[in-house]
Design a protein around this motif. Structure first.
Motif, PDB file in Angstrom:
ATOM      1  N   LEU A  72     -13.664  31.170  -0.844  1.00 57.69           N
ATOM      2  CA  LEU A  72     -13.186  32.540  -1.045  1.00 57.69           C
ATOM      3  C   LEU A  72     -13.257  33.327   0.259  1.00 57.69           C
ATOM      4  CD1 LEU A  72     -12.194  34.814  -2.890  1.00 57.69           C
ATOM      5  CD2 LEU A  72     -14.602  35.298  -3.442  1.00 57.69           C
ATOM      6  N   THR A  73     -14.350  33.181   0.975  1.00 57.70           N
ATOM      7  CA  THR A  73     -14.521  33.889   2.247  1.00 57.70           C
ATOM      8  C   THR A  73     -13.440  33.480   3.250  1.00 57.70           C
ATOM      9  OG1 THR A  73     -16.894  33.980   1.852  1.00 57.70           O
ATOM     10  CG2 THR A  73     -16.164  34.389   4.094  1.00 57.70           C
ATOM     11  N   ARG A  74     -13.194  32.169   3.344  1.00 52.51           N
ATOM     12  CA  ARG A  74     -12.146  31.695   4.268  1.00 52.51           C
ATOM     13  C   ARG A  74     -10.776  32.222   3.858  1.00 52.51           C
ATOM     14  NH1 ARG A  74     -15.047  26.921   3.983  1.00 52.51           N
ATOM     15  NH2 ARG A  74     -13.588  26.037   2.476  1.00 52.51           N
ATOM     16  N   LEU A  75     -10.490  32.197   2.552  1.00 49.72           N
ATOM     17  CA  LEU A  75      -9.200  32.670   2.065  1.00 49.72           C
ATOM     18  C   LEU A  75      -9.011  34.152   2.382  1.00 49.72           C
ATOM     19  CD1 LEU A  75      -6.575  32.372   0.472  1.00 49.72           C
ATOM     20  CD2 LEU A  75      -7.892  32.811  -1.617  1.00 49.72           C
ATOM     21  N   LEU A  76     -10.016  34.966   2.098  1.00 45.51           N
ATOM     22  CA  LEU A  76      -9.890  36.403   2.363  1.00 45.51           C
ATOM     23  C   LEU A  76      -9.789  36.695   3.854  1.00 45.51           C
ATOM     24  CD1 LEU A  76     -12.321  37.867  -0.315  1.00 45.51           C
ATOM     25  CD2 LEU A  76      -9.821  37.765  -0.370  1.00 45.51           C
ATOM     26  N   GLY A  77     -10.289  35.791   4.679  1.00 43.62           N
ATOM     27  CA  GLY A  77     -10.186  35.963   6.124  1.00 43.62           C
ATOM     28  C   GLY A  77      -8.801  35.642   6.669  1.00 43.62           C
ATOM     29  N   ARG A  78      -8.047  34.817   5.954  1.00 38.28           N
ATOM     30  CA  ARG A  78      -6.741  34.406   6.496  1.00 38.28           C
ATOM     31  C   ARG A  78      -5.543  34.966   5.736  1.00 38.28           C
ATOM     32  NH1 ARG A  78      -6.433  28.466   3.851  1.00 38.28           N
ATOM     33  NH2 ARG A  78      -4.924  29.117   2.321  1.00 38.28           N
ATOM     34  N   ILE A  79      -5.776  35.514   4.551  1.00 38.53           N
ATOM     35  CA  ILE A  79      -4.678  36.053   3.750  1.00 38.53           C
ATOM     36  C   ILE A  79      -4.121  37.310   4.426  1.00 38.53           C
ATOM     37  CG2 ILE A  79      -6.103  37.492   2.260  1.00 38.53           C
ATOM     38  CD1 ILE A  79      -4.441  36.483  -0.122  1.00 38.53           C
ATOM     39  N   ASP A  80      -2.813  37.478   4.406  1.00 41.21           N
ATOM     40  CA  ASP A  80      -2.172  38.606   5.083  1.00 41.21           C
ATOM     41  C   ASP A  80      -2.051  39.816   4.161  1.00 41.21           C
ATOM     42  OD1 ASP A  80      -1.753  37.134   7.426  1.00 41.21           O
ATOM     43  OD2 ASP A  80       0.155  36.336   6.688  1.00 41.21           O
ATOM     44  N   ALA A  81      -1.882  40.977   4.786  1.00 39.28           N
ATOM     45  CA  ALA A  81      -1.597  42.193   4.026  1.00 39.28           C
ATOM     46  C   ALA A  81      -0.321  41.973   3.225  1.00 39.28           C
ATOM     47  CB  ALA A  81      -1.440  43.375   4.977  1.00 39.28           C
ATOM     48  N   GLU A  82      -0.274  42.549   2.054  1.00 38.08           N
ATOM     49  CA  GLU A  82       0.848  42.448   1.110  1.00 38.08           C
ATOM     50  C   GLU A  82       0.882  41.127   0.357  1.00 38.08           C
ATOM     51  OE1 GLU A  82       2.098  45.339   0.675  1.00 38.08           O
ATOM     52  OE2 GLU A  82       1.274  46.085   2.548  1.00 38.08           O
ATOM     53  N   ASP A  83       0.014  40.155   0.712  1.00 35.26           N
ATOM     54  CA  ASP A  83      -0.088  38.939  -0.077  1.00 35.26           C
ATOM     55  C   ASP A  83      -0.877  39.251  -1.337  1.00 35.26           C
ATOM     56  OD1 ASP A  83       1.345  37.418   1.699  1.00 35.26           O
ATOM     57  OD2 ASP A  83      -0.390  36.443   2.608  1.00 35.26           O
ATOM     58  N   GLU A  84      -0.924  38.279  -2.243  1.00 34.82           N
ATOM     59  CA  GLU A  84      -1.576  38.510  -3.519  1.00 34.82           C
ATOM     60  C   GLU A  84      -2.567  37.386  -3.813  1.00 34.82           C
ATOM     61  OE1 GLU A  84       0.677  40.733  -6.874  1.00 34.82           O
ATOM     62  OE2 GLU A  84       0.962  38.575  -7.155  1.00 34.82           O
ATOM     63  N   LEU A  85      -3.690  37.756  -4.420  1.00 37.12           N
ATOM     64  CA  LEU A  85      -4.716  36.807  -4.840  1.00 37.12           C
ATOM     65  C   LEU A  85      -4.784  36.863  -6.362  1.00 37.12           C
ATOM     66  CD1 LEU A  85      -7.161  34.936  -4.356  1.00 37.12           C
ATOM     67  CD2 LEU A  85      -8.552  37.005  -4.119  1.00 37.12           C
ATOM     68  N   VAL A  86      -4.711  35.709  -7.004  1.00 32.25           N
ATOM     69  CA  VAL A  86      -4.784  35.642  -8.466  1.00 32.25           C
ATOM     70  C   VAL A  86      -6.013  34.840  -8.860  1.00 32.25           C
ATOM     71  CG1 VAL A  86      -3.627  34.841 -10.576  1.00 32.25           C
ATOM     72  CG2 VAL A  86      -2.274  35.786  -8.685  1.00 32.25           C
ATOM     73  N   VAL A  87      -6.784  35.399  -9.795  1.00 30.56           N
ATOM     74  CA  VAL A  87      -7.948  34.696 -10.348  1.00 30.56           C
ATOM     75  C   VAL A  87      -7.808  34.686 -11.863  1.00 30.56           C
ATOM     76  CG1 VAL A  87      -9.490  35.294  -8.431  1.00 30.56           C
ATOM     77  CG2 VAL A  87      -9.352  36.811 -10.407  1.00 30.56           C
ATOM     78  N   LEU A  88      -8.462  33.720 -12.492  1.00 30.30           N
ATOM     79  CA  LEU A  88      -8.417  33.658 -13.948  1.00 30.30           C
ATOM     80  C   LEU A  88      -9.369  34.666 -14.571  1.00 30.30           C
ATOM     81  CD1 LEU A  88      -8.235  29.801 -14.476  1.00 30.30           C
ATOM     82  CD2 LEU A  88      -6.503  31.482 -15.140  1.00 30.30           C
ATOM     83  N   GLN A  89     -10.556  34.781 -13.985  1.00 31.09           N
ATOM     84  CA  GLN A  89     -11.589  35.660 -14.541  1.00 31.09           C
ATOM     85  C   GLN A  89     -12.140  36.569 -13.453  1.00 31.09           C
ATOM     86  OE1 GLN A  89     -14.093  32.495 -15.800  1.00 31.09           O
ATOM     87  NE2 GLN A  89     -13.255  32.460 -17.878  1.00 31.09           N
ATOM     88  N   LEU A  90     -12.591  37.727 -13.864  1.00 31.28           N
ATOM     89  CA  LEU A  90     -13.166  38.691 -12.927  1.00 31.28           C
ATOM     90  C   LEU A  90     -14.395  38.123 -12.225  1.00 31.28           C
ATOM     91  CD1 LEU A  90     -12.343  41.538 -12.149  1.00 31.28           C
ATOM     92  CD2 LEU A  90     -13.931  42.413 -13.851  1.00 31.28           C
ATOM     93  N   SER A  91     -15.135  37.263 -12.908  1.00 32.90           N
ATOM     94  CA  SER A  91     -16.353  36.680 -12.333  1.00 32.90           C
ATOM     95  C   SER A  91     -16.073  35.802 -11.117  1.00 32.90           C
ATOM     96  CB  SER A  91     -17.108  35.873 -13.391  1.00 32.90           C
ATOM     97  OG  SER A  91     -16.310  34.797 -13.848  1.00 32.90           O
TER      98      SER A  91
END
Length: 197
Positions: A53-72
């Motif tokens: 998750l940390t790596r993904l949030l570090g490389r994802i660009d502005a205006e991109d979208e992150l989808v998760v199944l659960q809030l947890s």
């Protein structure tokens, strides 16, 4: 061009998250496996300690979208999830949660789910504060010591007073006992000695 990434923590069936991918498909997402990121950490692990998750949030660009199944998937408690959402909002990253109907949790105006999360965080903080205050009062009523333990033993405090009585300065006594001037001044005040610096 906006890209959609999917984050899964703790896949149900071994290494390949087949059930989770089916759930994402049923929710209406076209899932590209190259954009699926997975962690296999316990739910009580903070978002900042989830490596994928940390790596993904570090490389994802502005205006991109992150989808998760659960809030947890976004954190270990309400405060942690809220911090992750605010960080994504600051980075202009959309976050959607299938469990909450797919609404953009970082959008404006703030979704009802995020308002509820903020209320839960405030309630938990107030509860912790009240429990702490009640515990402190109960300890004081029962005569148990509260606060930080003394940095010097009773024997050392007596030696501090003896050193002060022999004419050494507060600074010199503090150096000899490896403590602060403030500690020496508190010991002297507790002994009822006049404050001659």
């Amino acid at each position: 061009m906006q890209r959609t990434f999917f984050y899964i923590n703790g896949a149900s069936e071994g290494a390949f998250p087949e059930r989770e991918l089916i759930q994402l498909d049923k929710a209406g997402y076209a899932v590209a496996l190259s954009r699926v990121v997975m962690d296999a950490v316990a739910p009580y692990v903070a978002a900042a300690e989830r490596p994928a998750l940390t790596r993904l949030l570090g490389r994802i660009d502005a205006e991109d979208e992150l989808v998760v199944l659960q809030l947890s998937a976004l954190g270990c408690n309400a405060r942690d999830v809220l911090a992750t959402l605010l960080s994504c909002r600051k980075g202009k990253i959309g976050v959607r949660c299938v469990e909450l109907g797919g609404v953009d949790l970082t959008g404006r105006p703030e979704p009802q789910a995020v308002k509820m999360l903020r209320a839960v965080v405030r309630m938990e903080a107030a509860t912790r504060s009240e429990r702490s205050r009640n515990g402190l009062q109960a300890a004081q009523r029962s005569g148990r010591p509260t606060g930080r333990p003394a940095s010097l033993s009773a024997h050392d405090r007596a030696r501090v007073m003896s050193s002060l009585g022999s004419g050494l300065s507060v600074s010199e006594v503090a150096r000899r006992f490896g403590t602060s001037r403030q500690t020496v001044l508190r010991i002297r005040a507790a002994a009822g000695t006049p404050d001659f610096r």
